[in-house]
Write an enzyme that holds these catalytic residues in place. Structure first.
Site, PDB file in Angstrom:
ATOM      1  N   GLY A  13       0.811  -1.220   0.000  1.00 26.36           N
ATOM      2  CA  GLY A  13       0.000   0.000   0.000  1.00 26.36           C
ATOM      3  C   GLY A  13       0.839   1.261   0.000  1.00 26.36           C
ATOM      4  O   GLY A  13       0.554   2.213   0.732  1.00 26.36           O
ATOM      5  N   ALA A  14       1.875   1.282  -0.845  1.00 27.49           N
ATOM      6  CA  ALA A  14       2.844   2.384  -0.813  1.00 27.49           C
ATOM      7  C   ALA A  14       2.525   3.489  -1.812  1.00 27.49           C
ATOM      8  O   ALA A  14       3.382   4.309  -2.120  1.00 27.49           O
ATOM      9  CB  ALA A  14       4.245   1.850  -1.074  1.00 27.49           C
ATOM     10  N   ASN A  15       1.311   3.526  -2.334  1.00 24.04           N
ATOM     11  CA  ASN A  15       0.964   4.593  -3.276  1.00 24.04           C
ATOM     12  C   ASN A  15       0.535   5.849  -2.527  1.00 24.04           C
ATOM     13  O   ASN A  15       0.075   5.798  -1.381  1.00 24.04           O
ATOM     14  CB  ASN A  15      -0.148   4.144  -4.223  1.00 24.04           C
ATOM     15  CG  ASN A  15      -1.324   3.528  -3.496  1.00 24.04           C
ATOM     16  OD1 ASN A  15      -1.325   2.339  -3.222  1.00 24.04           O
ATOM     17  ND2 ASN A  15      -2.320   4.337  -3.161  1.00 24.04           N
ATOM     18  N   GLY A  18      -0.637   8.840   1.350  1.00 24.32           N
ATOM     19  CA  GLY A  18      -0.812   7.908   2.445  1.00 24.32           C
ATOM     20  C   GLY A  18       0.475   7.684   3.190  1.00 24.32           C
ATOM     21  O   GLY A  18       1.566   8.064   2.745  1.00 24.32           O
ATOM     22  N   ILE A  19       0.370   7.046   4.355  1.00 25.05           N
ATOM     23  CA  ILE A  19       1.557   6.819   5.164  1.00 25.05           C
ATOM     24  C   ILE A  19       2.450   5.756   4.541  1.00 25.05           C
ATOM     25  O   ILE A  19       3.651   5.755   4.779  1.00 25.05           O
ATOM     26  CB  ILE A  19       1.189   6.465   6.622  1.00 25.05           C
ATOM     27  CG1 ILE A  19       0.356   5.182   6.683  1.00 25.05           C
ATOM     28  CG2 ILE A  19       0.455   7.611   7.280  1.00 25.05           C
ATOM     29  CD1 ILE A  19       0.089   4.734   8.110  1.00 25.05           C
ATOM     30  N   GLY A  20       1.870   4.846   3.740  1.00 21.27           N
ATOM     31  CA  GLY A  20       2.690   3.843   3.085  1.00 21.27           C
ATOM     32  C   GLY A  20       3.686   4.464   2.120  1.00 21.27           C
ATOM     33  O   GLY A  20       4.866   4.090   2.089  1.00 21.27           O
ATOM     34  N   SER A 155      -4.400  -1.087  14.411  1.00 21.51           N
ATOM     35  CA  SER A 155      -5.270   0.057  14.657  1.00 21.51           C
ATOM     36  C   SER A 155      -5.832  -0.059  16.067  1.00 21.51           C
ATOM     37  O   SER A 155      -6.087  -1.169  16.556  1.00 21.51           O
ATOM     38  CB  SER A 155      -6.426   0.084  13.649  1.00 21.51           C
ATOM     39  OG  SER A 155      -7.425   1.017  14.035  1.00 21.51           O
ATOM     40  N   TYR A 194     -14.142  -4.112   9.354  1.00 25.09           N
ATOM     41  CA  TYR A 194     -12.803  -3.506   9.370  1.00 25.09           C
ATOM     42  C   TYR A 194     -12.138  -3.702  10.723  1.00 25.09           C
ATOM     43  O   TYR A 194     -10.961  -4.091  10.806  1.00 25.09           O
ATOM     44  CB  TYR A 194     -12.900  -2.017   9.052  1.00 25.09           C
ATOM     45  CG  TYR A 194     -11.576  -1.298   9.215  1.00 25.09           C
ATOM     46  CD1 TYR A 194     -10.585  -1.411   8.246  1.00 25.09           C
ATOM     47  CD2 TYR A 194     -11.312  -0.521  10.345  1.00 25.09           C
ATOM     48  CE1 TYR A 194      -9.362  -0.766   8.400  1.00 25.09           C
ATOM     49  CE2 TYR A 194     -10.096   0.120  10.505  1.00 25.09           C
ATOM     50  CZ  TYR A 194      -9.126  -0.001   9.533  1.00 25.09           C
ATOM     51  OH  TYR A 194      -7.917   0.629   9.695  1.00 25.09           O
TER      52      TYR A 194
END
Length: 348
Positions: A13-15, A18-20, A155, A194
């Site tokens: 999820g590095a796109n 975002g934090i990634g 989370s 979630y």
């Protein structure tokens, strides 16, 4: 040119935004200088993230590789693609860091959705996708002489004591694992799904840590963290325009500015937490962390009571291994053997 001593890191999820993405950017920069694999589902966003990192720092090494955690075959293909990168260097150098950051969030659409493999979407993506990914890459994580880390992004919503910001009125629990995919009538709520996936993340991190220690695989360390509530990320992208406006401009904007809200975090703070847990020598092995409000350092916190249930964690591991078809890897770790390349259940 391929570096003989290159350290590889994978961030799911590095796109951007975002934090990634920000985590990957920091890891690719001095003083860390990892060769960072941007594991993203969306090709356009993944390539854009790769370009952004390389443009900002021409010395940085960042490479997009497609990964759809909601499709187990994509996870398997990703593991093969990683080993073929950089002239095959990861086969020799191994994997020094795996950051399990990606997640699907929640929104106003309360319709139950499933992954390509028929799993409830949040559980299938956030938990089972990462479960298979880590198991497939365990042989690579065992290679670096300096050791490796697996970082699981959790989370506070995994804890039933968390208010959850209205995500669900149900207390977070996996119960007896008899309805993991929320298939029973009335069981499904998008926010509840979630939260349960985040509880599964915590149980997975604890069980992975326990199994590695039991197998005396001391070179691979597991750490978990909660980055905090970050309205500026795309996690709540399904909340609709009104929901995103409220989170980003009212909750994290006006109310925070006048001092009525103090629990939100910025993308930079979330990424700082991920990087510290990934690299700091004082990050507790097997621990659950968050970023201090008093400076750029970590605080060790305690997961929920259910997240510390060793029997539940073991049973969830065994169920997840069967659902994803990676029983051989699970048995190797549990039995103390050094895993070879995992064999899928249908390859027996």
């Amino acid at each position: 040119m391929t570096s003989t001593f290159a350290r590889y890191a994978i961030v799911t999820g590095a796109n951007a935004p975002g934090i990634g993405f920000r985590t990957a950017q920091i890891l690719a920069s001095p003083p860390h200088r990892f060769r960072v694999v941007l594991a993203c589902r969306d090709e356009a966003k993944g390539l854009a993230a790769q370009h952004a990192i390389s443009s900002a720092d021409p010395e940085a090494w960042a490479q997009y590789v497609h990964l759809d955690l909601a499709h187990l075959e994509s996870v398997r293909l990703f593991a093969d693609a990683f080993r073929a990168l950089d002239g095959g260097a990861p086969v020799k150098n191994g994997l020094s860091l795996l950051v399990c950051n990606a997640a699907v969030g929640f929104g106003r659409d309360n319709e139950r959705k499933v992954t390509a493999d028929g799993f409830e979407r949040a559980m299938g993506t956030n938990h089972l996708g990462h479960f298979l990914l880590v198991n497939l890459l365990l042989p690579d994580l065992l290679l670096p002489e300096a050791g490796a880390r697996v970082v699981v992004v959790g989370s506070s919503l995994h804890d039933p004591k968390s208010s959850g910001g209205g995500t669900s009125k149900k207390p977070t629990t996996l119960g007896d694992l008899d309805d993991l995919m929320l298939e029973r009538p009335g069981a499904y709520e998008v926010g509840y799904a979630y939260r349960r996936s985040k509880l599964a993340n915590m149980l997975f991190a604890c069980e992975l840590h326990r199994r590695l220690k039991a197998a005396r695989c001391n070179s691979v360390n597991v750490r978990a963290l909660e980055p905090g509530f970050i309205p500026q990320t795309a996690l709540g992208r399904e909340a609709g325009a009104l929901g995103m406006f409220f989170m980003q401009w009212v909750l994290d904007g006006v109310l925070k500015w006048v001092g009525l809200v103090n629990f939100t975090r910025t993308i930079e703070e979330g990424a700082t937490c991920e990087v510290l847990v990934s690299t700091a020598p004082d990050a507790a092995e097997g621990g659950y962390h968050r970023l201090s409000r008093h400076g750029p350092f970590l605080e060790l916190i305690q997961p929920s009571e259910e997240a510390r249930n060793e029997n539940l964690a073991r049973r969830l591991w065994e169920m997840s291994a069967k659902l994803t078809g990676c029983d051989e890897t699970s048995l190797a770790i549990a039995g103390g053997a050094t895993p070879s390349t995992p064999r899928m259940a249908d390859d027996k």
